[in-house]
Design a protein around this motif. Structure first.
Motif, PDB file in Angstrom:
ATOM      1  N   VAL A  62       0.587  38.297  27.094  1.00 13.52           N
ATOM      2  CA  VAL A  62       1.991  38.576  27.395  1.00 13.52           C
ATOM      3  C   VAL A  62       2.504  37.541  28.382  1.00 13.52           C
ATOM      4  CG1 VAL A  62       3.645  40.220  28.345  1.00 13.52           C
ATOM      5  CG2 VAL A  62       1.699  41.053  27.009  1.00 13.52           C
ATOM      6  N   SER A  64       6.170  36.871  30.275  1.00 13.40           N
ATOM      7  CA  SER A  64       7.498  37.470  30.420  1.00 13.40           C
ATOM      8  C   SER A  64       8.344  36.733  31.445  1.00 13.40           C
ATOM      9  CB  SER A  64       7.370  38.943  30.842  1.00 13.40           C
ATOM     10  OG  SER A  64       6.694  39.058  32.070  1.00 13.40           O
ATOM     11  N   ASP A  65       9.640  36.980  31.355  1.00 17.22           N
ATOM     12  CA  ASP A  65      10.634  36.502  32.314  1.00 17.22           C
ATOM     13  C   ASP A  65      10.687  34.989  32.469  1.00 17.22           C
ATOM     14  OD1 ASP A  65      11.883  38.815  32.839  1.00 17.22           O
ATOM     15  OD2 ASP A  65      10.931  39.205  34.752  1.00 17.22           O
ATOM     16  N   SER A  74      10.795  36.501  26.758  1.00 18.93           N
ATOM     17  CA  SER A  74       9.410  36.919  26.889  1.00 18.93           C
ATOM     18  C   SER A  74       8.699  36.747  25.549  1.00 18.93           C
ATOM     19  CB  SER A  74       9.316  38.384  27.340  1.00 18.93           C
ATOM     20  OG  SER A  74       9.894  39.235  26.365  1.00 18.93           O
ATOM     21  N   ARG A 203      12.264  44.715  33.097  1.00 17.60           N
ATOM     22  CA  ARG A 203      11.958  43.933  31.894  1.00 17.60           C
ATOM     23  C   ARG A 203      10.458  43.735  31.747  1.00 17.60           C
ATOM     24  NH1 ARG A 203      16.294  40.407  33.694  1.00 17.60           N
ATOM     25  NH2 ARG A 203      14.683  38.944  34.386  1.00 17.60           N
ATOM     26  N   SER A 204       9.802  43.320  32.816  1.00 18.90           N
ATOM     27  CA  SER A 204       8.365  43.046  32.760  1.00 18.90           C
ATOM     28  C   SER A 204       7.572  44.298  32.413  1.00 18.90           C
ATOM     29  CB  SER A 204       7.883  42.474  34.095  1.00 18.90           C
ATOM     30  OG  SER A 204       8.535  41.257  34.389  1.00 18.90           O
ATOM     31  N   ILE A 207       8.030  45.197  28.643  1.00 16.79           N
ATOM     32  CA  ILE A 207       7.280  44.342  27.735  1.00 16.79           C
ATOM     33  C   ILE A 207       5.807  44.745  27.719  1.00 16.79           C
ATOM     34  CG2 ILE A 207       6.505  41.992  27.280  1.00 16.79           C
ATOM     35  CD1 ILE A 207       9.418  42.475  26.603  1.00 16.79           C
TER      36      ILE A 207
END
Length: 298
Positions: A62, A64-65, A74, A203-204, A207
């Motif tokens: 993963v 992200s951001d 992401s 957001r993180s 995800i």
């Protein structure tokens, strides 16, 4: 403090099926081909990764951001071995109404259009409602292109003819036979851009939770579907005695003991004849290098 306010202030969706999206695609779409065909953004399955797969765990990546003019970008990718044949895995992936059962952030999913795609594929368009946080839900419209029979893959991207709450999303599934075809090795990758007004910590978390739930619940969902298939095809044998519940049969197929996650804890009324538990044969797979790239979700 600003981030906390989003948990208490309802966010109104701007998704509109009667208006086109703001653009026709920002992220480059995935192609329906073998994972090794992607030349960039690769990740390799090391000896340690293969050991994880052997024990029933997923290899998850993963990122992200990353900053993007339209929001925050992401990416996620995973490989997972599933103790069910490819046909069963595809049954689960094509069951859009069942997505909320095994992917917790998805609270609703409904198909609004489907048609054939030559030579042996299908296009399915579906509307999703996804919970980002307790008071934040987004809606989006996705187009899926299936070619599981000829290319063992499915790709997806926003339906740009309808306006979605998220700026963009593209992705890819690939399912290949494993362990003589009784099991499957599943590849998944996605890139998405979430709105910049959603706080970064939310957001993180979204995800990571979405990917973790998808990888954790994919196999139990497939095992329940496999049990349903087997129950249907062996009804007469099951009635003769020596049967176990379909739920128990699904659990017995797991190569390592584990519990079915709560969203999938539904009892099946059908019964089927007891079957031997498949086991891994101990053959060590060669190290596999896989390259996944968005040439540019869930």
């Amino acid at each position: 403090m600003v981030a906390l306010l989003f948990f208490f202030i309802p966010v109104i969706s701007a998704a509109d099926p009667n208006s086109p999206h703001l653009h026709s695609g920002i992220l480059n779409k995935y192609q329906r081909c073998h994972p090794s065909r992607y030349p960039d953004e690769k990740f390799s399955l090391t000896t340690e990764d293969l050991a994880l797969l052997y024990t029933g765990q997923a290899v998850l990546r993963v990122v992200s951001d990353r900053a993007h003019p339209s929001g925050a970008r992401s990416s996620a990718a995973f490989v997972k071995d599933v103790a069910a044949p490819p046909g069963v895995v595809w049954d689960v992936l094509a069951d859009f109404a069942g997505y909320p059962k095994h992917i917790d952030p998805i609270v609703a999913c409904s198909v609004y259009e489907r048609h054939r795609m030559l030579p042996a594929g299908e296009v399915v368009r579906a509307q999703y409602k996804v919970k980002i946080a307790p008071a934040i839900c987004v809606q989006y419209f996705m187009e899926h292109r299936f070619e599981q029979l000829t290319k063992r893959s499915m790709t997806f991207h926003l339906d740009y003819g309808r306006c979605s709450d998220i700026p963009d999303c593209v992705g890819y599934w690939y399912v290949e036979p494993h362990m003589g075809g009784q099991h499957s090795r599943v590849f998944y990758a996605t890139d998405q851009i979430l709105p910049g007004w959603i706080p970064a910590p939310i957001r993180s978390t979204f995800i990571r939770i979405g990917c973790n739930r998808a990888t954790a619940n994919l196999e139990p969902a497939c095992l329940i579907r496999l049990a349903e298939r087997t129950a249907t095809s062996t009804t007469s044998q099951a009635k003769s005695g020596g049967s176990i519940s379909a739920r128990a049969f699904a659990s017995s197929l797991l190569c390592t003991p584990k519990e079915v996650d709560s969203p999938l804890e539904v009892m099946l009324d059908s019964e089927l004849q007891a079957a031997p538990t498949p086991r891994r044969d101990g053959i060590t797979s060669p190290t596999l290098s896989v390259e996944l790239k968005s040439t540019g979700t869930f």
